[in-house]
Design an enzyme around this catalytic site. Structure first.
Site, PDB file in Angstrom:
ATOM      1  N   SER A  64       0.797  -1.232   0.000  1.00  0.00           N
ATOM      2  CA  SER A  64       0.000   0.000   0.000  1.00  0.00           C
ATOM      3  C   SER A  64       0.829   1.281   0.000  1.00  0.00           C
ATOM      4  O   SER A  64       0.274   2.367  -0.178  1.00  0.00           O
ATOM      5  CB  SER A  64      -0.960   0.014   1.194  1.00  0.00           C
ATOM      6  OG  SER A  64      -2.007  -0.896   0.999  1.00  0.00           O
ATOM      7  N   LYS A  67       0.398   3.451  -2.951  1.00  0.00           N
ATOM      8  CA  LYS A  67      -0.748   4.348  -3.065  1.00  0.00           C
ATOM      9  C   LYS A  67      -0.348   5.821  -2.960  1.00  0.00           C
ATOM     10  O   LYS A  67      -1.069   6.699  -3.441  1.00  0.00           O
ATOM     11  CB  LYS A  67      -1.781   3.993  -1.991  1.00  0.00           C
ATOM     12  CG  LYS A  67      -2.365   2.596  -2.151  1.00  0.00           C
ATOM     13  CD  LYS A  67      -3.214   2.187  -0.955  1.00  0.00           C
ATOM     14  CE  LYS A  67      -3.681   0.745  -1.074  1.00  0.00           C
ATOM     15  NZ  LYS A  67      -4.448   0.292   0.107  1.00  0.00           N
ATOM     16  N   TYR A 191      -4.154  -2.578 -10.057  1.00  0.00           N
ATOM     17  CA  TYR A 191      -3.992  -2.411  -8.607  1.00  0.00           C
ATOM     18  C   TYR A 191      -3.105  -3.510  -8.019  1.00  0.00           C
ATOM     19  O   TYR A 191      -2.154  -3.232  -7.273  1.00  0.00           O
ATOM     20  CB  TYR A 191      -5.361  -2.410  -7.939  1.00  0.00           C
ATOM     21  CG  TYR A 191      -5.312  -2.391  -6.436  1.00  0.00           C
ATOM     22  CD1 TYR A 191      -5.045  -1.218  -5.745  1.00  0.00           C
ATOM     23  CD2 TYR A 191      -5.539  -3.559  -5.690  1.00  0.00           C
ATOM     24  CE1 TYR A 191      -5.003  -1.199  -4.357  1.00  0.00           C
ATOM     25  CE2 TYR A 191      -5.510  -3.544  -4.309  1.00  0.00           C
ATOM     26  CZ  TYR A 191      -5.233  -2.366  -3.653  1.00  0.00           C
ATOM     27  OH  TYR A 191      -5.179  -2.347  -2.290  1.00  0.00           O
ATOM     28  N   TYR A 243      -4.299   3.546   8.193  1.00  0.00           N
ATOM     29  CA  TYR A 243      -5.636   2.969   8.372  1.00  0.00           C
ATOM     30  C   TYR A 243      -6.189   3.316   9.754  1.00  0.00           C
ATOM     31  O   TYR A 243      -6.085   4.458  10.180  1.00  0.00           O
ATOM     32  CB  TYR A 243      -5.604   1.455   8.126  1.00  0.00           C
ATOM     33  CG  TYR A 243      -4.883   1.082   6.869  1.00  0.00           C
ATOM     34  CD1 TYR A 243      -5.327   1.552   5.633  1.00  0.00           C
ATOM     35  CD2 TYR A 243      -3.742   0.288   6.893  1.00  0.00           C
ATOM     36  CE1 TYR A 243      -4.659   1.226   4.458  1.00  0.00           C
ATOM     37  CE2 TYR A 243      -3.074  -0.039   5.724  1.00  0.00           C
ATOM     38  CZ  TYR A 243      -3.532   0.428   4.508  1.00  0.00           C
ATOM     39  OH  TYR A 243      -2.872   0.114   3.360  1.00  0.00           O
ATOM     40  N   VAL A 261       1.347  -3.706   4.012  1.00  0.00           N
ATOM     41  CA  VAL A 261       1.324  -4.969   4.740  1.00  0.00           C
ATOM     42  C   VAL A 261       2.550  -5.835   4.447  1.00  0.00           C
ATOM     43  O   VAL A 261       2.724  -6.890   5.060  1.00  0.00           O
ATOM     44  CB  VAL A 261       0.031  -5.774   4.480  1.00  0.00           C
ATOM     45  CG1 VAL A 261      -1.167  -5.027   5.011  1.00  0.00           C
ATOM     46  CG2 VAL A 261      -0.123  -6.124   3.007  1.00  0.00           C
TER      47      VAL A 261
END
Length: 309
Positions: A64, A67, A191, A243, A261
């Site tokens: 992530s 992103k 993605y 998050y 992760v």
């Protein structure tokens, strides 16, 4: 001010001795095999130097953290129109939650949860084939890091595709609300592959320099994005980058950061440095356990918290 090289070396040595290493991600089979005993730290300072320690040159799956770079690209494509398709508020829920998405009519809460990143990926596609969109993402990251060896780990990408049922559900749900404009398979394929980009701490710290220096690469003095856009991306990293653990990270570390992760974290000390840390073991919120502890120690020793000393 303490000598940066010594601080980085001391932190890495301390982290190598700790037994509380967290748990590696197992829902992506390829990540379940990663040795949790590894730890890397790299700090790219404003003067052009880079301090590294531990497994700082070992490539890992950035997941992530990608992103941050896709958000930067999507803002270049759509500008502030992007915010009609994705919000800017912390989610307070798990990164792959579908409940909040239903309540908010398919519009993701922010660009760093999985649903938000799918919407961002859809913007980058903009009618292009996935291969072209992936090429653009990879070229941007390579340019930011000044390193053409950065690549996509196809084994991880295939592992994600084989087990990414929740992401498939999120994408189809968003498509039903008209939030995604491209074919769902195109969005998911792009993605899964950009999350599977492999980088070392050294490469990642170098790639993040433009966010620490008002949108400019300090080596070339080349402007990559505007200072205002860099500031806003940093703000989103601070409030949403971890998050439902974002508040705890801001409280303890006091720097904008984005986790993955795979155990990596990219953090930004504005005007001072960009920082990459990697420790594969995760805490219960899916963020690197030792990575957060190491960044807390680094920010305290270097007095880099954006909230003051």
């Amino acid at each position: 001010m303490p000598q940066l090289d010594a601080v980085v070396r001391d932190i890495a040595e301390e982290m190598s001795r700790r037994d509380d290493r967290g748990e590696v991600a197992t829902y992506i089979p390829q990540l379940a095999h990663v040795d949790p005993g590894q730890f890397g730290l790299a700090v790219a300072a404003a003067d052009g130097s880079i301090a590294c320690a531990g497994h700082s040159d070992t490539p890992f799956s950035i997941q992530s953290i990608s992103k941050v770079f896709t958000l930067t690209l999507a803002l270049g494509v759509a500008g502030d129109q992007l915010w009609k398709r994705v919000g800017r508020e912390p989610s307070g829920n798990a990164f792959n939650s579908i409940v909040q998405l239903e309540l908010e009519q398919g519009v993701p809460r922010n660009p760093f949860i999985n649903a938000g990143a799918l919407a961002v990926t859809d913007v980058i596609l903009s009618g292009h084939p996935p291969r072209e969109a992936l090429g653009e993402i990879l070229r941007f990251i390579r340019f930011a890091a000044q390193d053409d060896s950065i690549h996509i780990d196809e084994h991880v990408a295939r592992s994600e595709k084989a087990t990414g049922f929740r992401n498939v559900a999120l994408a189809n749900f968003m498509k039903s609300f008209g939030v995604l404009q491209n074919p769902v398979d195109y969005v998911l394929g792009t993605y899964f592959h950009h999350c599977a980009i492999a980088m070392s701490c050294r490469q990642l710290a170098l790639a993040g320099r433009f966010l620490a220096h008002s949108g400019r690469n300090p080596d070339t003095n080349c402007s990559m994005i505007s200072p205002e856009r860099a500031r806003r991306i940093n703000a989103l990293m601070l409030t949403c980058g971890h998050y439902d653990g974002s508040g705890e990270f801001a409280y303890r570390v006091g720097l904008p950061g984005k986790s993955g992760v795979g155990g990596g974290i990219l953090a930004v000390a504005p005007s001072h440095a960009s920082i990459a840390v990697w420790a594969p073991g995760l805490d219960p919120t899916g963020n690197s356990h030792l990575g957060r502890i190491a960044l807390e120690k680094l920010a305290r020793k270097m007095k880099w918290s954006i909230f003051g000393e």
